[in-house]
Design a protein around this motif. Sequence first.
Motif, PDB file in Angstrom:
ATOM      1  N   ARG A  61      21.116  68.919 107.692  1.00 48.47           N
ATOM      2  CA  ARG A  61      22.106  67.985 108.313  1.00 48.47           C
ATOM      3  C   ARG A  61      20.821  66.475 107.857  1.00 48.47           C
ATOM      4  NH1 ARG A  61      27.068  65.702 107.230  1.00 48.47           N
ATOM      5  NH2 ARG A  61      27.453  65.100 109.473  1.00 48.47           N
ATOM      6  N   TYR A  99      20.316  65.111 104.843  1.00 49.17           N
ATOM      7  CA  TYR A  99      21.342  64.416 104.126  1.00 49.17           C
ATOM      8  C   TYR A  99      21.699  62.877 105.068  1.00 49.17           C
ATOM      9  CZ  TYR A  99      26.445  64.413 102.375  1.00 49.17           C
ATOM     10  OH  TYR A  99      26.946  63.053 101.144  1.00 49.17           O
ATOM     11  N   ILE A 153      21.771  58.796 104.210  1.00 48.41           N
ATOM     12  CA  ILE A 153      23.057  57.887 103.683  1.00 48.41           C
ATOM     13  C   ILE A 153      22.411  56.941 104.684  1.00 48.41           C
ATOM     14  CG2 ILE A 153      25.054  57.910 105.539  1.00 48.41           C
ATOM     15  CD1 ILE A 153      25.606  60.455 105.205  1.00 48.41           C
ATOM     16  N   GLN A 189      22.344  58.757  99.286  1.00 52.65           N
ATOM     17  CA  GLN A 189      22.340  60.108  99.228  1.00 52.65           C
ATOM     18  C   GLN A 189      22.920  60.396  97.895  1.00 52.65           C
ATOM     19  OE1 GLN A 189      24.063  57.907 100.448  1.00 52.65           O
ATOM     20  NE2 GLN A 189      26.183  58.221 101.646  1.00 52.65           N
TER      21      GLN A 189
END
Lengths: 368, 546
Positions: free
Chosen positions: B402, B405, B409, B414
């Motif tokens: 997470r 990711y 972002i 991403q």
Amino acid sequence: MCRIGAIKSKKYFHPSKALYLMRSQQKGHDNSGFAMVMQDLGGIFEDYKDLPILSMACTDEGINIADNILSAEGFTRALQWNPETNYAENLIIETMPQYVFLVLQYPKTYRYASQEEKEDLLVNTRLKIRAALEKEAKGYVYSFWPDVLTLKEIGDPKDIGIYFGLWEENNFFTAKVITAQCRQNTNYDIVRYAAHPFFLQGYTALANGENTFFEKNKLLQKSLYKGYVGFESDSQCFLYTLHYLNKILKWPLSYYKHTITPLPYDEIIRRDDKEILLKIKESLAHLEINGPNTIIGGLPDGTIFTCCDSKKLRPVVVGRTDDTVVITSEVSGINEILPERNWEDDIYPHERETVIINNALKVERWQQ
Amino acid sequence: MATIKVNELSRDDLFWQIQYDTNRCTFCGKCVAACPFNAIEPKVEKRRKVVSEAPTPTPKINFQTMPVIQQVVNTNNYCRGCGICEKVCPNEAIKPVRNPDNKFAMKIRSTTGNSHTRGGRANLNSGDRALDKIVVGRISQMTDPSLDAQRHTFDLLAPFGRILPPEQLPFDIKDGKLEITGNTPPVRWIYPVIIGDMSIGALSCRMWEALAIATAYLNEQAGMPVRMCSGEGGMPLRLLKSKYLKYSILQIASGHFGWNRIINAMPQMQEDPAGVLIKIGQGAKPGDGGLLMAKKVAKHIQEIRGVPKADLLSPPNHQGLYSIEESVQKMFLSLNSAFKFKVPVAIKVSASATSVSVYNNLLRDPYNIVGGFFLDGIYGGTGAAHEISMDHTGHPIVSKLRDCYLAAIHQGKQGQIPLWSGGGLGMTGNLAADAIKMICLGANGIFTGKLMLQLAGCVGNDNGKCNACNTGLCPVGICTQNQVLTKRLDVDKVAENVVNYFLAFDKEIKKTLAPIGNSSLPVGRSDALVSIDKAISDKLQIQYGC
Ligand code: SF4
Ligand code: SF4
């Protein structure tokens, strides 16, 4: 479910048409608001085609805030129009104190500026005004663009029509393209910004449905362009993707559908343009949409179009006469305002189709 | 008073004790023959028995010499609790029993001066999984209808390869159509589950072959483009030269084992491999290189890897890699160019507190050649490691994936380097459940290794059962080169089990996509997840529900 509609005509027409279009589809929405974007304006705005129009709903202080920002940038007023309003006790409407439509001259320093520089100035100024109004909760600015006017309000569309005197046709408040919708965004907080249609730099979009890839669309879009703000509604993503592809990447409109609802891999690899389509699917995976949706879009040149989600979970129909084309959720709306048309020519687009109407009202059907 | 030797290893110290019933045992000898660890042996015992044979009680004491089965007590031939003896015993006369009071690992250390080594995965805290406190909670009920998992067509593929942002795509517009005018990095669309990198050598040839057969079957017959990663240790020449190479991802790790052969085979390759995976580290024993004990380096393994019979230790890091930039430039460029930039090259690292920095750097790589970031968590399995590495080093995978990711972002990048995660996924037996959650958290796909062993009949678990993968004596023939033991493995049956599991996975993942109304993989759709644990929901930035 909400209902959406777009009317495009060779002749100027009055927004009452849009109200009638939406009224007959009333059962499908909850009558919680009315919003419209008028493009290619007639009447009092016809002589100001090249000048940007600021569309705002705000308090008295809000006007001052906007004025200060505009004059600091060097804009000067060419025309101010405040719609006449008709207040009555029994109207279901949440009004704002002021509805302002300001036609402005570009700053003198922009006399020799390129189109791009001017467009950038308009976005920057609108964002500034928006931020300033938001900070003090003094109102909303919906659009700041030449030949475009936006009106949004919360309440019963019938009453909003009465309040702004929109039911009676006249010649001074008209346009050749009007997109409209009769429902507040009920998925999230009811705020005026969340009402479709959404507008950015000549691009308009409105949708019926729900974009369940809102989160991933939003998180990518936030990094793509300064004008991609707000995100009060999951449908704003449709507008930003449209703007991004057509305006920023300069890709033809036909790739919009390939971006938001890419074909499954197995289908792509059987096509001649597979290389392109795969790259789009890879590169813009975060702009794919999901969930049930019908989208109506408008381009700066006046083209309007519609397409659906890849499962065709929401209705849409296109009806036309020689001088008018209507795209809307249900055929009852078209029956209402184009009763004389040949209904056999109506188009019910399918899930892999984009229907495009250009300024000559030529209707094209693109298959994905 | 009798003298006893309290300091010696005794039965009471062992992790597993043999429970043996003389009355049921017929002395067939099967258990002794079947135990690969020689942890039990026949012996004779002197027994005292009181008998009375006359009509009136006339007790008489008889001393008899009886054959029995007895547990061996030493630091080499200790019982692993694998239960093979129990499996083969026709009379239920013998079985291993867990000894909760054991002091075995401690005794190993104090008697041998060595660390305790084993295979398997972390035995500590591995049951308390974050993924089990997350549910797919955003169920479509009204406006966005749920889909029909059985009949709807889903598009389940995931990208493997470097993805360029749209403004970098070499596109031109001609007659209102986009055209490609230059080269782009290779991207393959594959099934979102990769059979994770377990080498020939760590696995028996039969086990490895079974996985390769399953992979080929899934591709050719089931229409599922599943890829299998070779692991560090090369591949059989026959496979390298076959058309099935396109289903294999070749791994290169710090030992470069097997690459001599791969490079020599290049001119004869009919197909490009599916990809190359540069293994920097692995989740089960981060910071450690691969380890193949000499006893597993059988003749055919020596041949495939091009090595003599010896302990094969891959260095903990790649020689010549000092920085992320350097790794990008050297390894990626050389491997990319080896396959003429037609094969995606990805990197596998152990999840670590620093994973985000590594990922950030790779995302910024100006050469656009890193085709995937494989992040391996602490609960991944391994063929051999020091227990302290397995239990006490590493990083949980869920939050790290997470974090990576979200870092992408933050950069607005991403999806540009696909994230693949593994390390304990599917350890409860339900890989689809873990997969959908990881995908919603931002993974493009997942990889799985240990689960494949379980499907093949591994008897081990994460609570000290068996875990003897390092011994070269795997009792079910999965990770041993001992020909008697590998015969225990039914290659076709294993392949069938793996194929069936993938078919089930495919159905199950659709059962999670359908209620959230998605026909394609909901990568990063964290709004679909709800955690019943506040700390987890805060950390992962997902909804909390109770
Ligand atoms: S449980 Fe396994 S290791 Fe223990 S005695 Fe039985 S066969 Fe041998
Ligand atoms: S059965 Fe084989 S693979 Fe499974 S834990 Fe035991 S030694 Fe390892």
